[in-house]
Design a protein around this motif. Structure first.
Motif, PDB file in Angstrom:
ATOM      1  N   ARG A   1       0.885  -1.069   0.016  1.00 13.33           N
ATOM      2  CA  ARG A   1      -0.080   0.030  -0.172  1.00 13.33           C
ATOM      3  C   ARG A   1       0.799   1.364  -0.270  1.00 13.33           C
ATOM      4  O   ARG A   1       0.312   2.440  -0.781  1.00 13.33           O
ATOM      5  N   LEU A   2       1.855   1.088   0.923  1.00 10.07           N
ATOM      6  CA  LEU A   2       2.801   2.466   0.941  1.00 10.07           C
ATOM      7  C   LEU A   2       3.655   2.593  -0.445  1.00 10.07           C
ATOM      8  O   LEU A   2       3.785   3.636  -1.049  1.00 10.07           O
ATOM      9  N   ALA A   3       3.934   1.434  -0.852  1.00  7.29           N
ATOM     10  CA  ALA A   3       4.879   1.620  -2.157  1.00  7.29           C
ATOM     11  C   ALA A   3       4.193   2.112  -3.416  1.00  7.29           C
ATOM     12  O   ALA A   3       4.356   2.836  -3.937  1.00  7.29           O
ATOM     13  N   ARG A   4       2.707   1.866  -3.211  1.00  8.80           N
ATOM     14  CA  ARG A   4       1.901   2.168  -4.468  1.00  8.80           C
ATOM     15  C   ARG A   4       1.670   3.574  -4.355  1.00  8.80           C
ATOM     16  O   ARG A   4       1.648   4.289  -5.261  1.00  8.80           O
ATOM     17  N   LYS A   5       1.535   4.004  -3.136  1.00 11.79           N
ATOM     18  CA  LYS A   5       1.167   5.580  -2.766  1.00 11.79           C
ATOM     19  C   LYS A   5       2.595   6.413  -3.154  1.00 11.79           C
ATOM     20  O   LYS A   5       2.231   7.398  -3.883  1.00 11.79           O
ATOM     21  N   ILE A   6       3.643   5.915  -2.805  1.00 11.84           N
ATOM     22  CA  ILE A   6       4.645   6.359  -3.152  1.00 11.84           C
ATOM     23  C   ILE A   6       5.019   6.255  -4.847  1.00 11.84           C
ATOM     24  O   ILE A   6       5.893   7.217  -5.164  1.00 11.84           O
ATOM     25  N   GLY A   7       4.990   5.269  -5.286  1.00  7.38           N
ATOM     26  CA  GLY A   7       5.283   4.950  -6.531  1.00  7.38           C
ATOM     27  C   GLY A   7       6.560   4.235  -6.679  1.00  7.38           C
ATOM     28  O   GLY A   7       7.407   4.763  -7.778  1.00  7.38           O
ATOM     29  N   VAL A   8       6.925   3.714  -5.744  1.00 11.11           N
ATOM     30  CA  VAL A   8       8.278   3.053  -5.939  1.00 11.11           C
ATOM     31  C   VAL A   8       8.187   1.597  -5.254  1.00 11.11           C
ATOM     32  O   VAL A   8       7.278   1.060  -4.641  1.00 11.11           O
ATOM     33  N   THR A   9       9.125   0.641  -5.951  1.00 10.19           N
ATOM     34  CA  THR A   9       8.895  -0.876  -5.972  1.00 10.19           C
ATOM     35  C   THR A   9       9.586  -1.190  -4.527  1.00 10.19           C
ATOM     36  O   THR A   9      10.810  -0.809  -4.130  1.00 10.19           O
ATOM     37  N   ALA A  10       8.810  -2.041  -3.875  1.00  7.93           N
ATOM     38  CA  ALA A  10       9.352  -2.340  -2.570  1.00  7.93           C
ATOM     39  C   ALA A  10      10.066  -3.677  -2.604  1.00  7.93           C
ATOM     40  O   ALA A  10      10.059  -4.567  -3.599  1.00  7.93           O
ATOM     41  N   ALA A  11      10.899  -4.035  -1.673  1.00  7.01           N
ATOM     42  CA  ALA A  11      12.013  -5.257  -1.716  1.00  7.01           C
ATOM     43  C   ALA A  11      11.850  -5.962  -0.318  1.00  7.01           C
ATOM     44  O   ALA A  11      11.966  -5.166   0.750  1.00  7.01           O
ATOM     45  N   ASP A  12      11.735  -7.250  -0.176  1.00  4.58           N
ATOM     46  CA  ASP A  12      11.972  -7.911   0.804  1.00  4.58           C
ATOM     47  C   ASP A  12      13.409  -7.497   1.666  1.00  4.58           C
ATOM     48  O   ASP A  12      14.468  -7.806   0.994  1.00  4.58           O
TER      49      ASP A  12
ATOM     50  N   ILE B   1      11.590   0.119   1.189  1.00  9.00           N
ATOM     51  CA  ILE B   1      11.253   0.893  -0.218  1.00  9.00           C
ATOM     52  C   ILE B   1      12.494   1.913  -0.235  1.00  9.00           C
ATOM     53  O   ILE B   1      12.450   2.919   0.395  1.00  9.00           O
ATOM     54  N   PRO B   2      13.200   1.528  -1.279  1.00 13.53           N
ATOM     55  CA  PRO B   2      14.570   2.510  -1.392  1.00 13.53           C
ATOM     56  C   PRO B   2      14.273   3.715  -2.204  1.00 13.53           C
ATOM     57  O   PRO B   2      13.406   3.739  -3.068  1.00 13.53           O
ATOM     58  N   LEU B   3      14.956   4.711  -1.769  1.00 13.35           N
ATOM     59  CA  LEU B   3      14.500   6.050  -2.308  1.00 13.35           C
ATOM     60  C   LEU B   3      15.665   6.773  -2.733  1.00 13.35           C
ATOM     61  O   LEU B   3      16.792   6.244  -2.594  1.00 13.35           O
TER      62      LEU B   3
ATOM     63  N   ARG C   1      18.309   7.251   1.250  1.00 12.81           N
ATOM     64  CA  ARG C   1      17.313   7.161   2.134  1.00 12.81           C
ATOM     65  C   ARG C   1      16.387   6.167   1.711  1.00 12.81           C
ATOM     66  O   ARG C   1      16.379   5.567   0.711  1.00 12.81           O
ATOM     67  N   TYR C   2      15.632   5.689   2.641  1.00 12.94           N
ATOM     68  CA  TYR C   2      14.456   4.642   2.354  1.00 12.94           C
ATOM     69  C   TYR C   2      13.607   4.722   3.552  1.00 12.94           C
ATOM     70  O   TYR C   2      13.827   5.185   4.436  1.00 12.94           O
ATOM     71  N   VAL C   3      12.408   3.856   3.209  1.00 11.82           N
ATOM     72  CA  VAL C   3      11.266   3.387   4.307  1.00 11.82           C
ATOM     73  C   VAL C   3      11.499   2.094   4.461  1.00 11.82           C
ATOM     74  O   VAL C   3      11.664   1.325   3.579  1.00 11.82           O
ATOM     75  N   GLU C   4      11.345   1.867   5.872  1.00  7.91           N
ATOM     76  CA  GLU C   4      11.260   0.641   6.161  1.00  7.91           C
ATOM     77  C   GLU C   4       9.969   0.288   6.961  1.00  7.91           C
ATOM     78  O   GLU C   4       9.472   1.086   7.544  1.00  7.91           O
ATOM     79  N   VAL C   5       9.321  -0.768   6.312  1.00  7.64           N
ATOM     80  CA  VAL C   5       8.072  -1.304   6.758  1.00  7.64           C
ATOM     81  C   VAL C   5       8.441  -2.461   7.635  1.00  7.64           C
ATOM     82  O   VAL C   5       9.081  -3.367   6.878  1.00  7.64           O
TER      83      VAL C   5
ATOM     84  N   SER D   1      19.447   1.756   0.499  1.00  3.04           N
ATOM     85  CA  SER D   1      19.083   2.688  -0.706  1.00  3.04           C
ATOM     86  C   SER D   1      19.729   2.130  -1.909  1.00  3.04           C
ATOM     87  O   SER D   1      19.517   2.579  -2.931  1.00  3.04           O
ATOM     88  N   VAL D   2      20.816   1.471  -1.742  1.00  4.10           N
ATOM     89  CA  VAL D   2      21.747   1.216  -2.937  1.00  4.10           C
ATOM     90  C   VAL D   2      20.801   0.376  -4.101  1.00  4.10           C
ATOM     91  O   VAL D   2      20.103  -0.771  -3.722  1.00  4.10           O
ATOM     92  N   GLY D   3      20.977   0.908  -5.179  1.00  9.25           N
ATOM     93  CA  GLY D   3      20.236   0.204  -6.386  1.00  9.25           C
ATOM     94  C   GLY D   3      19.021   0.970  -6.499  1.00  9.25           C
ATOM     95  O   GLY D   3      18.423   0.614  -7.688  1.00  9.25           O
TER      96      GLY D   3
END
Length: 211
Positions: free
Chosen positions: A21-32, A46-48, A52-56, A148-150
């Protein structure tokens, strides 16, 4: 010292649904991101841009989650409905903060699904639990594998809205919050209300997105 990432505790529908849900709102692909064995938690990243990044993050049914302050913090926030857990600052050396705050950092690690292991030291989660406006500190062992790398996105964090007292945060950090980033705007509201990270603004190609 700079803002490294923001943490979001999983909501009632669990880690995967919350992260999607968060990744869709931000428009960034999430990764395990993998499991934190010392903390009894696991995360999705969610790498930015701007390193920087978002950790869920969600708590696991594991004894470590009852003993580790980070596991306790995640559990409490998720049981309250989930949402922003806090913000985190990266430093090159935790020694100064350890001396100033009178406490020692703890070791953290997790192994990504591709086998890469990330290691760090962190400090201040107990401070976050007691006063959720306060960030905690992190010192990465190897920044070449920073979460955030990549990242292939231009999306980044442009604002943090914090319920709290900027003077208290300044005392905790040893400098004003706005000196931890040249691109993030800090807004402090309700200094006498319940403290904590209220909202994060993301700068996206479609315009600002506030979560």
């Amino acid at each position: 010292m700079r803002v490294d990432h923001v943490s979001y505790a999983a909501e009632a529908d669990g880690l995967n649904a919350t992260a999607a849900r968060l990744a869709r709102k931000i428009g960034v692909t999430a990764a395990d991101g993998g499991i934190h064995p010392r903390f009894g938690t696991r995360n999705i990243i969610i790498p930015l841009a701007h390193q920087r990044y978002v950790e869920v993050v969600e708590v696991l049914d594991h004894p470590a989650s009852d003993k580790a302050p980070f596991g306790q913090a995640v559990r409490a926030r998720s049981e309250a409905g989930g949402g922003w857990l806090g913000w985190v600052v990266d430093v090159e050396d935790l020694a100064e903060a350890e001396k100033r705050l009178g406490r020692e950092a703890v070791v953290g690690c997790r192994r990504r699904p591709d086998g890469v292991e990330l290691k760090w030291r962190q400090l201040g989660v107990k401070g976050l639990i007691a006063d959720p406006q306060l960030p905690f500190y992190i010192q990465w062992e190897d920044k070449s594998v920073h979460p955030s790398v990549g990242a292939t996105t231009t999306v980044t964090i442009s604002g943090l809205e914090i319920a709290g007292d900027p003077d208290r945060v300044c005392e905790w950090l040893g400098l004003p919050a706005d000196q931890t980033s040249k691109v993030i705007d800090f807004t402090f509201v309700a200094p006498h209300g319940t403290p904590g990270l209220l909202a994060v603004t993301f700068d996206t190609p479609e315009g600002p997105v506030v979560i």
